[in-house]
Write a protein that holds these residues in place. Structure first.
Motif, PDB file in Angstrom:
ATOM      1  N   SER A  17       0.841  -1.192   0.000  1.00 42.40           N
ATOM      2  CA  SER A  17       0.000   0.000   0.000  1.00 42.40           C
ATOM      3  C   SER A  17       0.878   1.244   0.000  1.00 42.40           C
ATOM      4  O   SER A  17       2.072   1.169   0.259  1.00 42.40           O
ATOM      5  CB  SER A  17      -0.914   0.000   1.214  1.00 42.40           C
ATOM      6  OG  SER A  17      -0.382   0.780   2.241  1.00 42.40           O
ATOM      7  N   CYS A  18       0.256   2.387  -0.288  1.00 41.68           N
ATOM      8  CA  CYS A  18       1.015   3.634  -0.288  1.00 41.68           C
ATOM      9  C   CYS A  18       1.070   4.222   1.111  1.00 41.68           C
ATOM     10  O   CYS A  18       1.568   5.302   1.316  1.00 41.68           O
ATOM     11  CB  CYS A  18       0.376   4.638  -1.229  1.00 41.68           C
ATOM     12  SG  CYS A  18      -1.116   5.348  -0.549  1.00 41.68           S
ATOM     13  N   CYS A  21      -3.956   4.065   3.328  1.00 44.12           N
ATOM     14  CA  CYS A  21      -4.978   3.273   4.012  1.00 44.12           C
ATOM     15  C   CYS A  21      -4.533   2.875   5.416  1.00 44.12           C
ATOM     16  O   CYS A  21      -5.363   2.780   6.315  1.00 44.12           O
ATOM     17  CB  CYS A  21      -5.291   2.022   3.203  1.00 44.12           C
ATOM     18  SG  CYS A  21      -6.309   2.392   1.779  1.00 44.12           S
ATOM     19  N   CYS A  85      -6.736  -0.697  -3.474  1.00 46.54           N
ATOM     20  CA  CYS A  85      -5.547  -1.501  -3.756  1.00 46.54           C
ATOM     21  C   CYS A  85      -5.751  -2.935  -3.308  1.00 46.54           C
ATOM     22  O   CYS A  85      -5.440  -3.873  -4.032  1.00 46.54           O
ATOM     23  CB  CYS A  85      -4.334  -0.935  -3.031  1.00 46.54           C
ATOM     24  SG  CYS A  85      -3.710   0.537  -3.788  1.00 46.54           S
ATOM     25  N   CYS A 115     -10.061   5.371  -1.761  1.00 46.78           N
ATOM     26  CA  CYS A 115      -8.615   5.601  -1.910  1.00 46.78           C
ATOM     27  C   CYS A 115      -8.315   6.970  -1.324  1.00 46.78           C
ATOM     28  O   CYS A 115      -8.540   7.957  -1.980  1.00 46.78           O
ATOM     29  CB  CYS A 115      -8.204   5.550  -3.368  1.00 46.78           C
ATOM     30  SG  CYS A 115      -6.473   5.922  -3.626  1.00 46.78           S
TER      31      CYS A 115
HETATM   32  S1  SF4 Z   1      -6.247   2.507  -1.869  1.00 46.96           S
HETATM   33 FE1  SF4 Z   1      -5.239   4.481  -2.247  1.00 46.96          FE
HETATM   34  S2  SF4 Z   1      -4.663   5.193  -0.195  1.00 46.96           S
HETATM   35 FE2  SF4 Z   1      -5.119   3.010  -0.036  1.00 46.96          FE
HETATM   36  S3  SF4 Z   1      -3.157   2.011  -0.253  1.00 46.96           S
HETATM   37 FE3  SF4 Z   1      -4.089   2.107  -2.306  1.00 46.96          FE
HETATM   38  S4  SF4 Z   1      -3.298   3.982  -3.202  1.00 46.96           S
HETATM   39 FE4  SF4 Z   1      -2.900   4.107  -1.011  1.00 46.96          FE
END
Ligand code: SF4
Lengths: 157, 287
Positions: A17-18, A21, A85, A115
């Motif tokens: 993940s970025c 989340c 994601c 997101c």
């Molecule tokens: S859904 Fe969006 S905020 Fe969550 S991990 Fe994926 S890219 Fe990041």
């Protein structure tokens, strides 16, 4: 009092993940949202967890880890995919190393979109998961009973 | 006769009192952090759920070791409430703790092994204060028997204020409260992924939890022993003192950060020496 849905313990796993989340998952535990009022605890230990929260997609490197974590959790257990994601692969879907959402590796019960997924949505997802947890628990109990019966029969024969 | 009633009450009620106290603890902690907090009966929900989960054993010996820990802990409490030898109670308590240590190391998981080692260090930290408290009771009452000790016209708090302070201090370690929760923390996802209990799941963890409740009720009983005398009203006073001490522990838990074990050992021993030690010397001179 025998209501087991009042004590869902979470295991949070951060796939690729970025971190957006993950921060929202942690936000659920802060005094503003206070997931603990639902009995939720954030454990780091698969042996004590009931619900696996996966954030981020699955890549070829973390696939085994996710599988192992899932296997280490005692039944009954529920999986929640948090964020697009974890649901489908999201913005990273076409990356060379991404296999897709969490359901490419383990059975997912609840999909929480967004997101990043909002804390309200995550809480909603957990409450849905708790319902499934009760269902699983009933199934598990029935299975154990049947096994015992079969064992008894086997002993008699 | 009345002592057996106490013993039966202890065996039957201690888990409920202990669980309720933990529920109150979590509720008050939540209020201190401006949260709503879990329901009062949350600890019971947790334990019942754990009993309903599938058992995954990392080491088969673990169940036996935890069960021994549980039985010895109940025995400690039974001996205390039956009014027998106080030193013996604490020896059995230490034996119980040793079984807990084995239950953690038998899995050879690095987290629970480190947690178990820290548990031993914690035992080293609190044991002197426990022994000095027992000696203090002996000097003041002329007997190690809890039954004889309780037959007094003046509360021991008058003779043993130093021992009381030391005992309340080590209660923080025994109850696994911050700043001394190095071996396993009540709040998950913190120190060593729960350290001591990392490899305990479902029924074993539930049994561990129930044992902790028995232990807490026993320890709070010792706090009560400082207050009770032959006057029946003193029992009410003892309950009030116990609740006040428990609140103090919650306050300390919520307002302090975890310490390194070296600091814990130093502070505990220094405090034990200066409060309980000096208390005993003064008592010996006076008697
Ligand atoms: S859904 Fe969006 S905020 Fe969550 S991990 Fe994926 S890219 Fe990041």
């Amino acid at each position: 009092m025998a209501n087991i849905t009042r004590s869902p313990w979470l295991l949070h796993y951060d796939g690729s993940s970025c971190n957006g989340c993950d921060i929202e998952v942690l936000a659920c535990l802060t005094p503003v949202y206070d997931a603990e009022r639902l009995g939720v605890m954030n454990t780091g230990d698969p042996m004590q967890a009931d619900i696996l929260l996966v954030t981020g997609g699955i890549n070829s490197q973390n696939q085994d880890t996710v599988k192992q974590l899932y296997d280490q959790m005692p039944r009954p257990k529920v999986v929640v995919a948090v964020g697009v994601c974890a649901c489908t692969g999201g913005v990273f879907k076409d990356c060379y190393n991404i296999l897709g959402g969490a359901d490419t590796t383990i059975p997912v019960d609840v999909y929480v979109p967004g997101c990043a997924a909002r804390p309200q949505a995550i809480m909603d997802g957990i409450i849905k998961a708790v319902g499934i947890f009760q269902q699983r628990s009933n199934e598990y109990k029935a299975q154990v009973k049947e096994k015992k019966k079969a064992a008894k029969k086997g002993a008699q024969n | 006769m009345s002592k057996w009633i106490l013993v039966i009450c202890y065996i039957l009620l201690a888990p409920f009192i202990g669980g309720l106290l933990e529920g109150i603890d979590r509720k008050i902690s939540a209020k201190m952090q401006r949260r709503v907090g879990p329901p009062l009966l949350q600890p019971f929900y947790d334990v019942i759920k754990l009993f309903n989960k599938e058992t995954i054993n990392v080491a088969t010996a673990q169940t036996f070791l935890i069960l021994t820990y549980f039985i010895l802990m109940v025995l400690t409490g039974v001996m205390f409430w039956a009014g027998s030898d106080m030193l013996m109670c604490f020896f059995i308590l230490s034996t119980a703790a040793t079984f807990l240590y084995f239950a953690a190391v038998v899995t050879s998981s690095p987290y629970s092994s480190i947690g178990a080692q820290r548990e031993l260090i914690q035992m080293m930290a609190y044991e002197p204060a426990v022994l000095l408290t027992c000696v203090g009771f002996y000097l003041a009452a002329g007997s190690f028997n809890v039954g004889d000790i309780a037959q007094t016209s003046v509360s021991y708090l008058v003779y043993l204020p130093g021992c009381f302070v030391a005992f309340v201090f080590i209660l923080t370690i025994k109850m696994r409260k911050s700043p001394f929760d190095t071996s396993t923390s009540h709040h998950m996802h913190q120190e060593l992924v729960k350290g001591l209990t990392t490899e305990m799941g479902s029924k074993n963890l539930a049994l561990f939890q129930v044992t902790e409740w028995y232990e807490n009720v026993f320890l709070l009983g010792v706090i009560g022993l400082f207050v009770v005398n032959t006057n029946p009203i003193s029992i009410l006073a003892a309950v009030l003192v116990i609740l006040a001490v428990y609140f103090l522990e919650i306050l300390i838990d919520n307002s302090s950060a975890r310490m390194k074990w070296q600091d814990m050992l130093k502070i505990t021993w220094i405090l034990t020496f200066f409060s309980a030690g000096v208390n005993l010397v003064v008592l010996m001179i006076m008697k």
